[in-house]
Design an enzyme around this catalytic site. Structure first.
Site, PDB file in Angstrom:
ATOM      1  N   ASN A  32       0.833  -1.216   0.000  1.00 48.17           N
ATOM      2  CA  ASN A  32       0.000   0.000   0.000  1.00 48.17           C
ATOM      3  C   ASN A  32       0.862   1.259   0.000  1.00 48.17           C
ATOM      4  OD1 ASN A  32       0.656  -0.813   2.691  1.00 48.17           O
ATOM      5  ND2 ASN A  32      -0.952   0.486   3.537  1.00 48.17           N
ATOM      6  N   GLU A  34       0.457   5.328   0.530  1.00 47.03           N
ATOM      7  CA  GLU A  34      -0.463   6.377   0.995  1.00 47.03           C
ATOM      8  C   GLU A  34       0.006   7.757   0.548  1.00 47.03           C
ATOM      9  OE1 GLU A  34      -0.943   5.681   5.205  1.00 47.03           O
ATOM     10  OE2 GLU A  34      -2.035   3.824   4.846  1.00 47.03           O
ATOM     11  N   CYS A  38      -4.114   0.650  -2.582  1.00 44.61           N
ATOM     12  CA  CYS A  38      -3.958  -0.567  -1.782  1.00 44.61           C
ATOM     13  C   CYS A  38      -2.850  -1.451  -2.360  1.00 44.61           C
ATOM     14  CB  CYS A  38      -5.254  -1.370  -1.791  1.00 44.61           C
ATOM     15  SG  CYS A  38      -6.618  -0.593  -0.909  1.00 44.61           S
ATOM     16  N   GLU A  83      -2.956  -4.675  -2.994  1.00 46.83           N
ATOM     17  CA  GLU A  83      -3.433  -5.606  -4.019  1.00 46.83           C
ATOM     18  C   GLU A  83      -3.484  -4.940  -5.383  1.00 46.83           C
ATOM     19  OE1 GLU A  83      -4.715  -4.789  -1.114  1.00 46.83           O
ATOM     20  OE2 GLU A  83      -6.232  -6.210  -0.427  1.00 46.83           O
ATOM     21  N   CYS A  89     -10.398  -4.771   0.291  1.00 45.77           N
ATOM     22  CA  CYS A  89     -11.504  -3.811   0.206  1.00 45.77           C
ATOM     23  C   CYS A  89     -12.328  -4.065  -1.057  1.00 45.77           C
ATOM     24  CB  CYS A  89     -10.966  -2.378   0.233  1.00 45.77           C
ATOM     25  SG  CYS A  89     -10.247  -1.834  -1.327  1.00 45.77           S
ATOM     26  N   CYS A 116     -10.628  -3.289  -4.454  1.00 44.83           N
ATOM     27  CA  CYS A 116      -9.651  -4.310  -4.867  1.00 44.83           C
ATOM     28  C   CYS A 116     -10.362  -5.559  -5.381  1.00 44.83           C
ATOM     29  CB  CYS A 116      -8.720  -4.657  -3.706  1.00 44.83           C
ATOM     30  SG  CYS A 116      -7.522  -3.347  -3.366  1.00 44.83           S
TER      31      CYS A 116
HETATM   32  N1  THU Z   1      -5.313  -1.340   2.400  1.00 42.54           N
HETATM   33  C1  THU Z   1      -4.790  -2.189   1.488  1.00 42.54           C
HETATM   34  O1  THU Z   1      -3.630  -2.043   1.086  1.00 42.54           O
HETATM   35  N2  THU Z   1      -5.575  -3.196   1.032  1.00 42.54           N
HETATM   36  C2  THU Z   1      -6.872  -3.387   1.380  1.00 42.54           C
HETATM   37  O2  THU Z   1      -7.532  -4.239   0.809  1.00 42.54           O
HETATM   38  C3  THU Z   1      -7.446  -2.593   2.444  1.00 42.54           C
HETATM   39  C4  THU Z   1      -6.674  -1.438   2.937  1.00 42.54           C
HETATM   40  C5  THU Z   1      -4.504  -0.226   2.874  1.00 42.54           C
HETATM   41  C6  THU Z   1      -5.011   1.146   2.474  1.00 42.54           C
HETATM   42  C7  THU Z   1      -4.404   2.014   3.526  1.00 42.54           C
HETATM   43  O3  THU Z   1      -3.096   2.376   3.115  1.00 42.54           O
HETATM   44  C8  THU Z   1      -4.304   1.127   4.745  1.00 42.54           C
HETATM   45  O4  THU Z   1      -4.458  -0.200   4.281  1.00 42.54           O
HETATM   46  C9  THU Z   1      -5.330   1.427   5.814  1.00 42.54           C
HETATM   47  O5  THU Z   1      -6.610   1.384   5.314  1.00 42.54           O
END
Ligand code: THU
Length: 159
Positions: free
Chosen positions: A62, A64, A73, A75, A112, A115
């Site tokens: 991930n 940000e 994310c 994935e 999520c 994804c």
């Molecule tokens: N995140 C992912 O990388 N994958 C997911 O399927 C859910 C959330 C990340 C997004 C963000 O950087 C952190 O997790 C907190 O939500």
């Protein structure tokens, strides 16, 4: 009117050692991928490892951003990289693991909705089931195809 019931089959492992050698490799790679997480806001590190039909394993993490929606994310970072660099190679399996402040979560991290939608699109594009492996320190879940995580998917071709 008739009532219908939808059931989902999945496998649950209490240790990665119960898994096949190639799944163990994918799990190890998704844990390694967590190191690439850029998560100064959530402090939640997600790693993903995607096995392609040509044997390549693509890692994602991930990323940000201060402008929150600009982040991505783990994935999707892996799938989009694979889609851009190996557009004709099917995606066979995707392993995902989340860590809270550097500590692997006990429960498997669940992808999520966005994804899941992207997984579904690539599965349909390639016409090959994409297995999903959700990794936690206490248990690991394995799904045979994306449909098991996203039933009644929006599909532009069926509209
Ligand atoms: N995140 C992912 O990388 N994958 C997911 O399927 C859910 C959330 C990340 C997004 C963000 O950087 C952190 O997790 C907190 O939500």
């Amino acid at each position: 009117m008739s009532e219908k019931r939808l059931t989902i089959d999945y496998e649950e492992f209490s240790s990665v050692k119960e898994m096949s050698a190639e799944d163990q490799e994918l799990v190890a790679q998704c844990l390694e991928a967590q190191k690439g997480s850029y998560s100064p806001y959530s402090h939640f590190q997600v790693g993903a490892a995607l096995r392609l039909a040509n044997g390549v394993i693509v890692k994602g993490a991930n990323q940000e951003n201060a402008a929150y929606p600009a982040g991505i994310c783990a994935e999707r970072s892996a799938m989009f990289w694979a889609g851009a660099n190996y557009p004709d190679v099917p995606m066979l399996a995707l392993a995902i693991a989340g860590a809270d402040n550097g500590v692997l979560c006990e429960s498997p991290s669940s992808p999520c909705g966005s994804c899941r939608q992207v997984m579904s699109e690539y599965q349909k594009k390639h016409g090959v089931p994409m297995q999903i492996i959700l990794v936690g320190s206490k248990r690991i879940r394995k799904f045979k195809k994306v449909d098991d995580l996203l039933p009644f998917i929006f599909d532009s071709l069926n509209v």
